[in-house]
Design a protein around this motif. Structure first.
Motif, short mmCIF file in Angstrom:
data_model
loop_
_atom_site.label_atom_id
_atom_site.label_comp_id
_atom_site.label_asym_id
_atom_site.label_seq_id
_atom_site.Cartn_x
_atom_site.Cartn_y
_atom_site.Cartn_z
N ARG A 280 38.09 34.46 31.00
CA ARG A 280 37.57 33.96 32.28
C ARG A 280 36.55 34.93 32.84
O ARG A 280 35.49 34.53 33.35
CB ARG A 280 38.70 33.75 33.28
N LYS B 7 39.88 30.44 40.00
CA LYS B 7 41.29 30.50 39.64
C LYS B 7 41.53 31.49 38.50
O LYS B 7 40.85 31.48 37.49
CB LYS B 7 41.80 29.12 39.21
N THR B 8 42.49 32.38 38.71
CA THR B 8 42.89 33.27 37.61
C THR B 8 43.68 32.46 36.60
O THR B 8 44.17 31.37 36.89
CB THR B 8 43.74 34.44 38.13
N CYS B 9 43.79 33.00 35.40
CA CYS B 9 44.52 32.27 34.35
C CYS B 9 45.19 33.28 33.42
O CYS B 9 44.97 34.49 33.53
CB CYS B 9 43.57 31.37 33.57
N ASP B 10 45.98 32.78 32.51
CA ASP B 10 46.67 33.65 31.57
C ASP B 10 45.68 34.36 30.64
O ASP B 10 45.93 35.48 30.21
CB ASP B 10 47.68 32.84 30.74
N ALA B 11 44.57 33.69 30.34
CA ALA B 11 43.53 34.28 29.48
C ALA B 11 42.45 34.90 30.38
O ALA B 11 41.30 34.46 30.39
CB ALA B 11 42.94 33.22 28.57
N GLU B 12 42.85 35.91 31.13
CA GLU B 12 41.96 36.46 32.16
C GLU B 12 40.70 37.09 31.58
O GLU B 12 39.62 37.01 32.18
CB GLU B 12 42.72 37.50 33.01
N ARG B 13 40.79 37.69 30.39
CA ARG B 13 39.62 38.35 29.82
C ARG B 13 38.51 37.34 29.52
O ARG B 13 37.34 37.60 29.79
CB ARG B 13 40.00 39.11 28.54
#
Length: 293
Positions: free
Chosen positions: A32, A24-30
């Motif tokens: 992740r 799952k992608t998220c707002d804090a992609e970096r």
């Protein structure tokens, strides 16, 4: 099944399971991406393999062991990310690739480790294929063995002893915490996942785990001297550079190899009562002492 093929089967299984963990992608992609980078940085997956082997030894179902296998690898990966940081061992290579803080940056690496740690507990707590009692036991095991009484405590002892001469007893104490604790947690969670673990089973498996956990570190110390940077995937001689106490430094190379052989014997003896069912664990003990990286 031959040990090597079984190892590859379990490695592939946990890889497939881990691939779903951070999809799952998220707002804090970096962060992740940094977590994903650290989970898939070429590890041998020894700890998840131990989870599966203990589960199968006690006639469990592999699906019951998946969350524990992924959880222990999340904890192990987080520990390596933090271990490599400038404030700790300050390493730039891990398994032949740039360490997390080099590939991203120091702050992101810290957060990646911080993210992987609670993810392990989430995986265990939300596994509906296990009873609440077993999940609680697993959470307790991984919390104890990854915390100040286990891995974190061992790392603290290691850092405080840099540049100092310590005894073999102190060295063993450090490594039973730093390396051995997570290996013990792997075996214990695998056994618990089977729903068939007796006190006698757990005692024997913990004795095995204590032996191979220390053997793993003795072998690492030997490889730090005899291995090459290319084969090891990290700078050869890094222990010497950081002025760490090692088994070859305290016992001599021949003494360290004798210690390794003794630990291997102890590992085999501790699971002898399981008979042929324990052949995969016997093979893994030999693999740990014979590996070249």
């Amino acid at each position: 099944m031959e040990g090597k093929l079984l190892l590859q089967q379990y490695q592939k299984r946990v890889e497939q399971q881990l691939e779903t963990v951070l999809q799952k992608t998220c707002d804090a992609e970096r962060v992740r991406l940094a977590m994903n980078y650290s989970l898939f940085n070429g590890g041998k997956r020894v700890r998840p393999v131990l989870v599966y082997m203990a589960n199968q030894l006690l006639n469990g179902q592999l699906a019951q062991a998946d969350s524990a296998a992924c959880a222990i690898e999340c904890i192990h990966s987080y520990s390596l990310v933090h271990d490599d940081l400038p404030a700790m061992d300050d390493d730039e290579l891990r398994r032949g690739k740039p360490t997390c803080h080099i590939a991203f940056d120091e702050a992101t690496a810290i957060l990646a480790g911080d993210g992987l740690q609670p993810l392990a507990f989430e995986l265990l707590a939300t596994d509906n294929g296990l009873s609440a009692e077993i999940r609680l036991q697993m959470v307790s095991v991984i919390a104890r063995d990854s915390g100040y009484l286990g891995m974190v405590g061992g790392q603290s002892i290691d850092l405080s002893n840099e540049g100092q001469q310590i005894s073999t007893e102190q060295l063993e104490l450090m490594h039973r915490h730093k390396t051995g604790a997570l290996i013990c947690a792997s075996i214990e969670m695998g056994a618990l996942s089977s729903n068939h673990a007796s006190k006698a089973d757990l005692h024997a498996l913990k004795s095995y785990a204590n032996a191979i956990g220390l053997a793993f570190q003795v072998k690492d110390d030997i490889l730090d001297i005899e291995g090459s940077t290319e084969t090891l995937g990290k700078p050869q001689g890094s222990d010497l550079q950081h002025e760490k106490s090692t088994y070859p430094a305290l016992l001599g190379m021949e003494g360290a190899k004798q210690k390794l052989a003794l630990l291997n014997e102890q590992a085999h003896a501790s699971i002898a009562d399981f008979g042929d069912a324990a052949q995969p664990l016997h093979w893994l003990a030999d693999y740990i002492v014979e590996r070249q990286y």
